[in-house]
Design a protein around this motif. Structure first.
Motif, PDB file in Angstrom:
ATOM      1  N   THR A 304       3.596  32.477  45.156  1.00  0.00           N
ATOM      2  CA  THR A 304       4.454  31.675  44.042  1.00  0.00           C
ATOM      3  C   THR A 304       3.417  30.810  43.375  1.00  0.00           C
ATOM      4  N   VAL A 305       3.381  31.145  41.839  1.00  0.00           N
ATOM      5  CA  VAL A 305       2.680  30.173  41.011  1.00  0.00           C
ATOM      6  C   VAL A 305       2.973  28.707  41.017  1.00  0.00           C
ATOM      7  N   THR A 306       1.973  27.815  41.203  1.00  0.00           N
ATOM      8  CA  THR A 306       2.169  26.385  41.489  1.00  0.00           C
ATOM      9  C   THR A 306       2.829  25.679  40.158  1.00  0.00           C
ATOM     10  N   ARG A 307       3.519  24.900  40.380  1.00  0.00           N
ATOM     11  CA  ARG A 307       4.267  24.152  39.361  1.00  0.00           C
ATOM     12  C   ARG A 307       3.258  23.477  38.624  1.00  0.00           C
ATOM     13  N   SER A 308       2.033  22.999  39.156  1.00  0.00           N
ATOM     14  CA  SER A 308       1.187  22.365  38.398  1.00  0.00           C
ATOM     15  C   SER A 308       0.418  23.011  37.446  1.00  0.00           C
ATOM     16  N   ALA A 309       0.203  24.399  37.814  1.00  0.00           N
ATOM     17  CA  ALA A 309      -0.497  25.536  37.045  1.00  0.00           C
ATOM     18  C   ALA A 309       0.449  25.626  35.784  1.00  0.00           C
ATOM     19  N   LEU A 310       1.793  25.758  36.110  1.00  0.00           N
ATOM     20  CA  LEU A 310       2.634  26.081  34.995  1.00  0.00           C
ATOM     21  C   LEU A 310       2.968  25.004  33.890  1.00  0.00           C
ATOM     22  N   LYS A 311       2.899  23.769  34.603  1.00  0.00           N
ATOM     23  CA  LYS A 311       3.038  22.508  33.754  1.00  0.00           C
ATOM     24  C   LYS A 311       1.699  22.161  33.087  1.00  0.00           C
ATOM     25  N   GLY A 312       0.470  22.689  33.286  1.00  0.00           N
ATOM     26  CA  GLY A 312      -0.577  22.411  32.766  1.00  0.00           C
ATOM     27  C   GLY A 312      -1.206  20.774  33.417  1.00  0.00           C
ATOM     28  N   GLU A 313      -1.108  20.881  34.643  1.00  0.00           N
ATOM     29  CA  GLU A 313      -1.664  19.770  35.413  1.00  0.00           C
ATOM     30  C   GLU A 313      -2.605  20.206  36.306  1.00  0.00           C
ATOM     31  N   ILE A 314      -3.909  19.275  36.318  1.00  0.00           N
ATOM     32  CA  ILE A 314      -4.741  19.702  37.272  1.00  0.00           C
ATOM     33  C   ILE A 314      -4.370  19.374  38.639  1.00  0.00           C
ATOM     34  N   ASP A 315      -4.700  20.437  39.514  1.00  0.00           N
ATOM     35  CA  ASP A 315      -4.402  20.083  40.968  1.00  0.00           C
ATOM     36  C   ASP A 315      -5.503  19.572  41.897  1.00  0.00           C
ATOM     37  N   THR A 316      -5.406  18.416  41.894  1.00  0.00           N
ATOM     38  CA  THR A 316      -6.810  17.740  42.543  1.00  0.00           C
ATOM     39  C   THR A 316      -6.888  18.007  44.156  1.00  0.00           C
ATOM     40  N   THR A 317      -5.922  18.689  44.873  1.00  0.00           N
ATOM     41  CA  THR A 317      -6.197  18.999  46.243  1.00  0.00           C
ATOM     42  C   THR A 317      -6.839  20.370  46.349  1.00  0.00           C
ATOM     43  N   ARG A 318      -7.123  21.090  45.262  1.00  0.00           N
ATOM     44  CA  ARG A 318      -7.627  22.483  45.570  1.00  0.00           C
ATOM     45  C   ARG A 318      -9.152  22.169  45.539  1.00  0.00           C
ATOM     46  N   PRO A 319     -10.098  23.239  46.208  1.00  0.00           N
ATOM     47  CA  PRO A 319     -11.302  23.073  46.204  1.00  0.00           C
ATOM     48  C   PRO A 319     -11.940  23.666  44.952  1.00  0.00           C
ATOM     49  N   LYS A 320     -12.987  23.111  44.469  1.00  0.00           N
ATOM     50  CA  LYS A 320     -13.591  23.226  43.143  1.00  0.00           C
ATOM     51  C   LYS A 320     -14.799  23.987  43.245  1.00  0.00           C
ATOM     52  N   HIS A 321     -15.102  25.209  42.803  1.00  0.00           N
ATOM     53  CA  HIS A 321     -16.119  26.052  43.019  1.00  0.00           C
ATOM     54  C   HIS A 321     -17.256  25.974  41.813  1.00  0.00           C
ATOM     55  N   TYR A 322     -16.931  25.358  40.905  1.00  0.00           N
ATOM     56  CA  TYR A 322     -17.873  25.426  39.625  1.00  0.00           C
ATOM     57  C   TYR A 322     -17.602  24.248  38.844  1.00  0.00           C
ATOM     58  N   PHE A 323     -18.589  23.939  38.103  1.00  0.00           N
ATOM     59  CA  PHE A 323     -18.750  22.907  37.221  1.00  0.00           C
ATOM     60  C   PHE A 323     -18.246  23.465  35.795  1.00  0.00           C
ATOM     61  N   PHE A 324     -17.194  22.881  35.129  1.00  0.00           N
ATOM     62  CA  PHE A 324     -16.625  23.415  34.252  1.00  0.00           C
ATOM     63  C   PHE A 324     -17.160  22.552  33.233  1.00  0.00           C
ATOM     64  N   PRO A 325     -17.300  23.106  31.685  1.00  0.00           N
ATOM     65  CA  PRO A 325     -17.461  22.348  30.592  1.00  0.00           C
ATOM     66  C   PRO A 325     -16.273  21.418  30.185  1.00  0.00           C
ATOM     67  N   LYS A 326     -16.661  20.334  29.662  1.00  0.00           N
ATOM     68  CA  LYS A 326     -15.685  19.338  29.304  1.00  0.00           C
ATOM     69  C   LYS A 326     -14.487  19.887  28.309  1.00  0.00           C
ATOM     70  N   GLN A 327     -13.162  19.590  28.833  1.00  0.00           N
ATOM     71  CA  GLN A 327     -12.160  20.108  28.048  1.00  0.00           C
ATOM     72  C   GLN A 327     -10.858  19.163  28.084  1.00  0.00           C
ATOM     73  N   SER A 328     -10.641  18.598  26.776  1.00  0.00           N
ATOM     74  CA  SER A 328      -9.275  18.150  26.889  1.00  0.00           C
ATOM     75  C   SER A 328      -8.201  18.850  27.169  1.00  0.00           C
ATOM     76  N   ARG A 329      -7.053  18.071  27.133  1.00  0.00           N
ATOM     77  CA  ARG A 329      -5.831  18.799  27.590  1.00  0.00           C
ATOM     78  C   ARG A 329      -5.288  19.398  26.434  1.00  0.00           C
ATOM     79  N   PRO A 330      -5.030  20.944  26.194  1.00  0.00           N
ATOM     80  CA  PRO A 330      -4.794  21.123  25.055  1.00  0.00           C
ATOM     81  C   PRO A 330      -3.286  20.900  24.676  1.00  0.00           C
ATOM     82  N   TYR A 331      -2.804  21.183  23.079  1.00  0.00           N
ATOM     83  CA  TYR A 331      -1.554  20.843  22.717  1.00  0.00           C
ATOM     84  C   TYR A 331      -0.456  21.895  23.417  1.00  0.00           C
TER      85      TYR A 331
END
Length: 373
Positions: A304-331
């Motif tokens: 199942t695709v998570t609700r947070s992914a479909l709604k455009g919300e960062i899931d803070t409970t997931r492990p992060k494997h990379y340092f991403f470039p800074k990006q604001s929330r798109p429109y």
């Protein structure tokens, strides 16, 4: 205050000749970024003078070029001032030759051993386009050819061609610039140098930004460059493709797949036919969410695709494997495109993907906090 330099270093310099480039980014409603101007950055930088008193440092904008070791550079990478200054040097040499009394032989030697060497010097640090190189070279080249009794319309392929193959061996600024970049990468990529660290960091950031299972120099420039930030390395990537140069680098690790049947989001978007602006918007959504693979946006059962992914919300409970470039929330429209692409690529019905993901790889399962949501 700037206190990381020793007092002896700063006391030998005038604070009036010192400046600082404060770097910060603004994002518009679409998620596109731009450099903030100095007046937008409410922070004062100071340094101690020879009397051990704090003095304010002059703030310069990211578009302002400053001469450093004979090269005009700006933090945003623009070459406007560098082009102007190099063109002036080319014009000055033209004027000197025009009023001089050089023989045709001496004019040819002077063209290849004086002005071209001057124009070559800053090229490793610059990212000039081919037309810009031609613009810089034109005054010196035209007068040099004229005084060497060679037509100004002499075929450039022959003029710049190697002597061993029937050419005249004149240095091509654009080619020389590109080859100097390749040489620097070759020299520093594995070296414990400041330049080496910068190149490796930039390559790794581009790998995360590209979001595909290939390294930058393994990819077709025209197909993948639209959603990549303009950098010194991106310029070199373009030159290598134009010149049919295969640059092999073994330092940058490939992006990992986390589960059986897993796949990389950007690779799937490209395979589905997304290009240009649409691909750029999808990548902005992906970088905002800080995800790379399908497993990053489905829940623990792999269906199942998570609700947070479909709604455009960062899931803070997931492990992060990379340092991403800074990006604001798109429109908003970007997220409509994102949801549509997810459903199209993975044949999502009632929130479930068509082909469930399997077992975890490399102990990934142990890094999860929750498996369902």
């Amino acid at each position: 205050s700037v206190g990381r330099w020793s007092q002896s270093d700063w006391r030998s310099h005038s604070t009036g000749k010192s400046w600082v480039y404060p770097i910060y980014f603004n994002f518009d409603e679409k998620g596109d970024w731009s450099y903030a101007q100095p007046e937008e950055i409410d922070f004062e930088f100071t340094v101690k003078d020879h009397n051990d008193e704090e003095q304010p440092l002059r703030k310069k904008g990211p578009h302002d070029s400053t001469e450093t070791l004979g090269v005009y550079l700006a933090p945003d990478g623009n070459n406007k001032t560098a082009i102007q200054e190099l063109r002036k040097k080319s014009e000055r040499w033209r004027d000197l030759v025009r009023t001089g009394h050089l023989s045709s032989k001496d004019a040819w030697i002077a063209l290849n051993s004086t002005v071209i060497k001057t124009l070559e010097y800053p090229l490793p640090a610059l990212t000039l386009k081919e037309k810009e190189c031609d613009h810089i070279m034109a005054p010196a080249l035209n007068i040099g050819l004229q005084h060497s009794h060679i037509s100004k319309s002499f075929p450039r392929a022959v003029l710049y061609g190697p002597k061993g193959e029937g050419g005249r061996g004149v240095i091509n600024l654009y080619t020389t610039q590109g080859l100097s970049h390749v040489a620097l990468i070759h020299e520093h990529l594995e070296a414990d140098t400041i330049t080496g660290h910068l190149i490796r960091t930039s390559l790794e950031q581009h790998t995360v930004e590209l979001g595909v299972r290939y390294k930058m120099f393994e990819l077709d420039y025209d197909d993948y460059s639209d959603h990549v930030t303009d950098t010194w390395l991106k310029h070199t990537w373009k030159f290598c493709e134009e010149s049919n140069i295969k640059l092999i680098e073994r330092h940058t690790p490939y992006l990992k797949l986390r589960r059986k049947h897993d796949s990389l989001l950007m690779q799937d978007f490209i395979k589905a036919g997304y290009t240009g602006k649409k691909l750029l918007r999808l990548n902005q959504c992906r970088m905002y969410l800080q995800v790379t693979t399908l497993s990053d946006i489905v829940d623990g059962n792999g269906k199942t695709v998570t609700r947070s992914a479909l709604k455009g919300e960062i899931d803070t409970t997931r492990p992060k494997h990379y340092f991403f470039p800074k990006q604001s929330r798109p429109y908003g429209k970007a997220w409509t495109l994102w949801r549509s692409a997810i459903k199209k690529c993975y044949k999502v019905r009632h929130g479930n993907i068509a082909k469930s993901l399997g077992y975890w790889k490399d102990g990934e399962r142990d890094q999860w906090k929750w498996f369902y949501q």
